[in-house]
Design a protein around this motif. Structure first.
Motif, PDB file in Angstrom:
ATOM      1  N   SER A 175       0.845  -1.197   0.000  1.00  0.00           N
ATOM      2  CA  SER A 175       0.000   0.000   0.000  1.00  0.00           C
ATOM      3  C   SER A 175       0.876   1.241   0.000  1.00  0.00           C
ATOM      4  CB  SER A 175      -0.929   0.020   1.223  1.00  0.00           C
ATOM      5  OG  SER A 175      -0.176   0.060   2.424  1.00  0.00           O
ATOM      6  N   LEU A 176       0.297   2.344  -0.457  1.00  0.00           N
ATOM      7  CA  LEU A 176       0.959   3.647  -0.462  1.00  0.00           C
ATOM      8  C   LEU A 176      -0.057   4.639   0.077  1.00  0.00           C
ATOM      9  CD1 LEU A 176       3.464   5.295  -1.295  1.00  0.00           C
ATOM     10  CD2 LEU A 176       2.440   5.564  -3.559  1.00  0.00           C
ATOM     11  N   LEU A 177       0.156   5.096   1.323  1.00  0.00           N
ATOM     12  CA  LEU A 177      -0.879   5.846   2.029  1.00  0.00           C
ATOM     13  C   LEU A 177      -0.346   7.141   2.632  1.00  0.00           C
ATOM     14  CD1 LEU A 177      -2.537   2.911   4.002  1.00  0.00           C
ATOM     15  CD2 LEU A 177      -3.524   4.124   2.052  1.00  0.00           C
ATOM     16  N   PRO A 178      -1.147   8.219   2.566  1.00  0.00           N
ATOM     17  CA  PRO A 178      -0.779   9.453   3.268  1.00  0.00           C
ATOM     18  C   PRO A 178      -1.066   9.313   4.751  1.00  0.00           C
ATOM     19  CG  PRO A 178      -2.914   9.715   2.233  1.00  0.00           C
ATOM     20  CD  PRO A 178      -2.415   8.353   1.833  1.00  0.00           C
ATOM     21  N   SER A 179      -0.371  10.108   5.563  1.00  0.00           N
ATOM     22  CA  SER A 179      -0.663  10.133   6.995  1.00  0.00           C
ATOM     23  C   SER A 179      -1.901  10.977   7.242  1.00  0.00           C
ATOM     24  CB  SER A 179       0.525  10.717   7.769  1.00  0.00           C
ATOM     25  OG  SER A 179       0.760  12.055   7.365  1.00  0.00           O
ATOM     26  N   ASP A 180      -2.439  10.909   8.459  1.00  0.00           N
ATOM     27  CA  ASP A 180      -3.674  11.638   8.739  1.00  0.00           C
ATOM     28  C   ASP A 180      -3.480  13.147   8.742  1.00  0.00           C
ATOM     29  OD1 ASP A 180      -2.228  11.830  11.067  1.00  0.00           O
ATOM     30  OD2 ASP A 180      -3.777  11.003  12.375  1.00  0.00           O
ATOM     31  N   ASP A 181      -2.216  13.623   8.854  1.00  0.00           N
ATOM     32  CA  ASP A 181      -1.970  15.066   8.825  1.00  0.00           C
ATOM     33  C   ASP A 181      -1.348  15.525   7.507  1.00  0.00           C
ATOM     34  OD1 ASP A 181       0.558  14.024   9.048  1.00  0.00           O
ATOM     35  OD2 ASP A 181       1.039  14.992  10.957  1.00  0.00           O
ATOM     36  N   PHE A 182      -1.311  14.636   6.509  1.00  0.00           N
ATOM     37  CA  PHE A 182      -0.798  14.934   5.165  1.00  0.00           C
ATOM     38  C   PHE A 182       0.707  15.197   5.130  1.00  0.00           C
ATOM     39  CE2 PHE A 182      -5.211  16.606   5.144  1.00  0.00           C
ATOM     40  CZ  PHE A 182      -5.761  15.808   4.149  1.00  0.00           C
TER      41      PHE A 182
ATOM     42  N   VAL B 192      -7.753  31.080  17.340  1.00  0.00           N
ATOM     43  CA  VAL B 192      -8.475  30.199  16.430  1.00  0.00           C
ATOM     44  C   VAL B 192      -7.480  29.178  15.884  1.00  0.00           C
ATOM     45  CG1 VAL B 192      -9.768  30.012  14.279  1.00  0.00           C
ATOM     46  CG2 VAL B 192     -10.159  31.966  15.799  1.00  0.00           C
ATOM     47  N   ASP B 193      -7.835  27.903  15.996  1.00  0.00           N
ATOM     48  CA  ASP B 193      -6.968  26.806  15.563  1.00  0.00           C
ATOM     49  C   ASP B 193      -7.609  26.142  14.338  1.00  0.00           C
ATOM     50  OD1 ASP B 193      -5.527  24.450  15.217  1.00  0.00           O
ATOM     51  OD2 ASP B 193      -5.424  23.978  17.342  1.00  0.00           O
ATOM     52  N   VAL B 194      -6.886  26.138  13.209  1.00  0.00           N
ATOM     53  CA  VAL B 194      -7.380  25.526  11.972  1.00  0.00           C
ATOM     54  C   VAL B 194      -6.484  24.347  11.622  1.00  0.00           C
ATOM     55  CG1 VAL B 194      -7.807  25.854   9.508  1.00  0.00           C
ATOM     56  CG2 VAL B 194      -8.327  27.700  11.122  1.00  0.00           C
ATOM     57  N   ARG B 195      -7.089  23.171  11.418  1.00  0.00           N
ATOM     58  CA  ARG B 195      -6.323  21.972  11.091  1.00  0.00           C
ATOM     59  C   ARG B 195      -6.944  21.266   9.892  1.00  0.00           C
ATOM     60  NH1 ARG B 195      -4.328  19.327  16.775  1.00  0.00           N
ATOM     61  NH2 ARG B 195      -4.499  21.200  18.054  1.00  0.00           N
ATOM     62  N   TYR B 196      -6.071  20.743   9.021  1.00  0.00           N
ATOM     63  CA  TYR B 196      -6.498  19.920   7.898  1.00  0.00           C
ATOM     64  C   TYR B 196      -6.033  18.494   8.167  1.00  0.00           C
ATOM     65  CZ  TYR B 196      -6.959  24.373   5.356  1.00  0.00           C
ATOM     66  OH  TYR B 196      -7.317  25.637   4.955  1.00  0.00           O
ATOM     67  N   GLU B 197      -6.908  17.519   7.965  1.00  0.00           N
ATOM     68  CA  GLU B 197      -6.508  16.147   8.256  1.00  0.00           C
ATOM     69  C   GLU B 197      -7.357  15.138   7.492  1.00  0.00           C
ATOM     70  OE1 GLU B 197      -9.136  15.491  12.320  1.00  0.00           O
ATOM     71  OE2 GLU B 197      -7.032  16.071  12.499  1.00  0.00           O
ATOM     72  N   LEU B 198      -6.859  13.909   7.461  1.00  0.00           N
ATOM     73  CA  LEU B 198      -7.628  12.764   6.986  1.00  0.00           C
ATOM     74  C   LEU B 198      -8.172  12.044   8.206  1.00  0.00           C
ATOM     75  CD1 LEU B 198      -5.428  11.088   4.206  1.00  0.00           C
ATOM     76  CD2 LEU B 198      -7.706  12.040   3.893  1.00  0.00           C
ATOM     77  N   ASP B 199      -9.447  11.709   8.174  1.00  0.00           N
ATOM     78  CA  ASP B 199     -10.030  11.024   9.324  1.00  0.00           C
ATOM     79  C   ASP B 199     -11.294  10.291   8.878  1.00  0.00           C
ATOM     80  OD1 ASP B 199     -10.405  10.132  11.893  1.00  0.00           O
ATOM     81  OD2 ASP B 199     -10.311  12.119  12.819  1.00  0.00           O
ATOM     82  N   SER B 200     -11.807   9.487   9.771  1.00  0.00           N
ATOM     83  CA  SER B 200     -13.033   8.752   9.483  1.00  0.00           C
ATOM     84  C   SER B 200     -14.205   9.723   9.344  1.00  0.00           C
ATOM     85  CB  SER B 200     -13.322   7.761  10.614  1.00  0.00           C
ATOM     86  OG  SER B 200     -14.630   7.242  10.493  1.00  0.00           O
TER      87      SER B 200
ATOM     88  N   SER C  56     -13.409  -3.048   8.738  1.00  0.00           N
ATOM     89  CA  SER C  56     -14.782  -2.597   8.500  1.00  0.00           C
ATOM     90  C   SER C  56     -14.897  -1.080   8.629  1.00  0.00           C
ATOM     91  CB  SER C  56     -15.732  -3.264   9.501  1.00  0.00           C
ATOM     92  OG  SER C  56     -15.366  -2.934  10.839  1.00  0.00           O
ATOM     93  N   GLU C  57     -13.811  -0.422   9.027  1.00  0.00           N
ATOM     94  CA  GLU C  57     -13.828   1.033   9.171  1.00  0.00           C
ATOM     95  C   GLU C  57     -14.011   1.688   7.804  1.00  0.00           C
ATOM     96  OE1 GLU C  57     -11.007   4.683  10.872  1.00  0.00           O
ATOM     97  OE2 GLU C  57     -10.368   2.601  11.056  1.00  0.00           O
ATOM     98  N   PRO C  58     -14.856   2.712   7.707  1.00  0.00           N
ATOM     99  CA  PRO C  58     -15.071   3.360   6.409  1.00  0.00           C
ATOM    100  C   PRO C  58     -13.812   4.078   5.938  1.00  0.00           C
ATOM    101  CG  PRO C  58     -16.097   4.630   8.172  1.00  0.00           C
ATOM    102  CD  PRO C  58     -15.653   3.332   8.785  1.00  0.00           C
ATOM    103  N   PRO C  59     -13.663   4.269   4.627  1.00  0.00           N
ATOM    104  CA  PRO C  59     -12.510   5.023   4.110  1.00  0.00           C
ATOM    105  C   PRO C  59     -12.453   6.416   4.725  1.00  0.00           C
ATOM    106  CG  PRO C  59     -13.677   3.926   2.328  1.00  0.00           C
ATOM    107  CD  PRO C  59     -14.538   3.779   3.547  1.00  0.00           C
ATOM    108  N   TRP C  60     -11.239   6.917   4.920  1.00  0.00           N
ATOM    109  CA  TRP C  60     -11.063   8.242   5.502  1.00  0.00           C
ATOM    110  C   TRP C  60     -11.332   9.324   4.466  1.00  0.00           C
ATOM    111  CZ3 TRP C  60      -6.185   8.227   9.159  1.00  0.00           C
ATOM    112  CH2 TRP C  60      -6.429   7.335  10.209  1.00  0.00           C
ATOM    113  N   VAL C  61     -11.716  10.493   4.953  1.00  0.00           N
ATOM    114  CA  VAL C  61     -12.026  11.627   4.083  1.00  0.00           C
ATOM    115  C   VAL C  61     -11.270  12.858   4.578  1.00  0.00           C
ATOM    116  CG1 VAL C  61     -14.293  10.711   3.479  1.00  0.00           C
ATOM    117  CG2 VAL C  61     -14.074  12.239   5.452  1.00  0.00           C
ATOM    118  N   GLN C  62     -11.260  13.898   3.747  1.00  0.00           N
ATOM    119  CA  GLN C  62     -10.566  15.138   4.100  1.00  0.00           C
ATOM    120  C   GLN C  62     -11.476  15.998   4.982  1.00  0.00           C
ATOM    121  OE1 GLN C  62      -8.163  16.721   0.491  1.00  0.00           O
ATOM    122  NE2 GLN C  62      -9.914  15.639  -0.377  1.00  0.00           N
ATOM    123  N   ILE C  63     -10.963  16.360   6.140  1.00  0.00           N
ATOM    124  CA  ILE C  63     -11.765  17.096   7.119  1.00  0.00           C
ATOM    125  C   ILE C  63     -11.017  18.340   7.591  1.00  0.00           C
ATOM    126  CG2 ILE C  63     -12.724  17.006   9.463  1.00  0.00           C
ATOM    127  CD1 ILE C  63     -13.410  14.097   8.977  1.00  0.00           C
ATOM    128  N   VAL C  64     -11.762  19.428   7.729  1.00  0.00           N
ATOM    129  CA  VAL C  64     -11.237  20.667   8.306  1.00  0.00           C
ATOM    130  C   VAL C  64     -11.783  20.798   9.724  1.00  0.00           C
ATOM    131  CG1 VAL C  64     -11.184  23.187   8.160  1.00  0.00           C
ATOM    132  CG2 VAL C  64     -11.074  21.812   6.071  1.00  0.00           C
TER     133      VAL C  64
END
Length: 286
Positions: free
Chosen positions: A18-25, A196-204, A256-264
């Motif tokens: 597999s080739l996967l990004p981390s949750d914080d890109f 104000v804290d702004v974060r971009y991440e991959l998550d469920s 069984s965990e759903p694919p992760w999506v991009q979340i702000v």
């Protein structure tokens, strides 16, 4: 930056898993395994990190194809094989460094290559990619991950909501916006009034619906569906979450965990300010 065929050639008997990004890109990991085993073997992570000069100077200088790398490996072995990763840094001019981290096999075969030997061979095979690394704006991921190329400090509308102030990257995909300091002695010194804290991440995607400990209110801001949670706490504030884009990333095909999506994630002292800040971010990433 990765080249799976080159990696499998270096580590004979391995196949790319597999080739996967981390949750914080911030990094992308290539997982390899032997065809006769299901457990991961070598893993190779390429990423970006803030690295101080002390960390660099503690490394072993390593020149590859005219590029000045620095390698580090903590001593770590058991009775049969090494257990510590090898990390090789390529310093950049902005205080950050590109790095390659190679993790050793969990259950290596006899005669398995040392992780630093694997790292050097992989860097030699991909040297031109390190010489001219892609930038965030080039959208080189496939499929493209919008947030990986976005700047969390670009939402200048947040400063307008704060009445001015300052901006700082806490990480590549995290930005802190602070209102003007409250002066107590006429010098302008003091704690920020609001943050104000702004974060971009991959998550469920389940993150957008809350959990047993928190109730998330579903709403819309600037036409974007959002989830919002008010902690009613001065320290935790109000959290606003929303998804960007339609791309999803399968982290584990056997889960069984759903694919992760991009979340702000936007956190502010109040939900009113969190909503204003979220609207400013939406205008930069939509």
């Amino acid at each position: 930056m990765h080249n799976p065929p080159a990696a499998t050639t270096i580590v004979k008997g391995e196949v790319a898993d597999s080739l996967l990004p981390s949750d914080d890109f911030n990094d992308c990991t290539l997982n390899l395994h032997r065809a006769d085993k299901l457990v991961p073997d070598y893993t190779m992570a390429i990423g970006v990190d803030a690295v101080d000069q002390d960390t660099i100077q503690q490394g072993q200088p390593l020149q590859i194809a005219g590029l000045n790398f620095y390698s580090r490996q903590q001593t770590g072995t058991n009775d049969e094989h090494e257990t510590s990763p090898c990390v090789v840094y390529l310093p950049q001019s902005d205080g950050y460094a590109l790095y390659l981290q190679v993790e050793p096999p969990i259950d290596p075969v006899d005669g398995a290559m040392h992780v630093c030997d694997v790292a050097v061979a992989y860097l030699k095979a991909t040297a031109e990619r390190w010489r001219t690394p892609p930038t965030r704006a080039e959208h080189r991921t496939d499929p493209a991950l919008d947030l990986a190329a976005a700047d969390p400090c670009a939402a200048t509308g947040i400063l307008t909501a704060l009445g001015g102030g300052r901006v700082a990257h806490a990480d590549l995909h995290q930005c802190l916006y602070a209102s003007p300091r409250q002066s107590t002695d006429g010098t302008g010194a003091g704690a920020p009034l609001k943050m104000v804290d702004v974060r971009y991440e991959l998550d469920s995607p389940d993150t957008l619906t809350g959990d047993d400990d928190a109730t998330y209110k579903q709403a819309a801001i600037a036409g974007m569906p959002v989830a919002q949670h008010d902690s009613h706490s001065a320290t935790q504030g109000c959290l606003t979450l929303f998804r960007i884009g339609s791309v999803s990333v399968t982290i584990d095909e056997n889960s069984s965990e759903p694919p992760w999506v991009q979340i702000v994630e936007v956190t502010a002292p109040t939900c009113a300010l969190s909503s204003q800040a979220a609207a400013a971010v939406i205008s930069t990433v939509r």
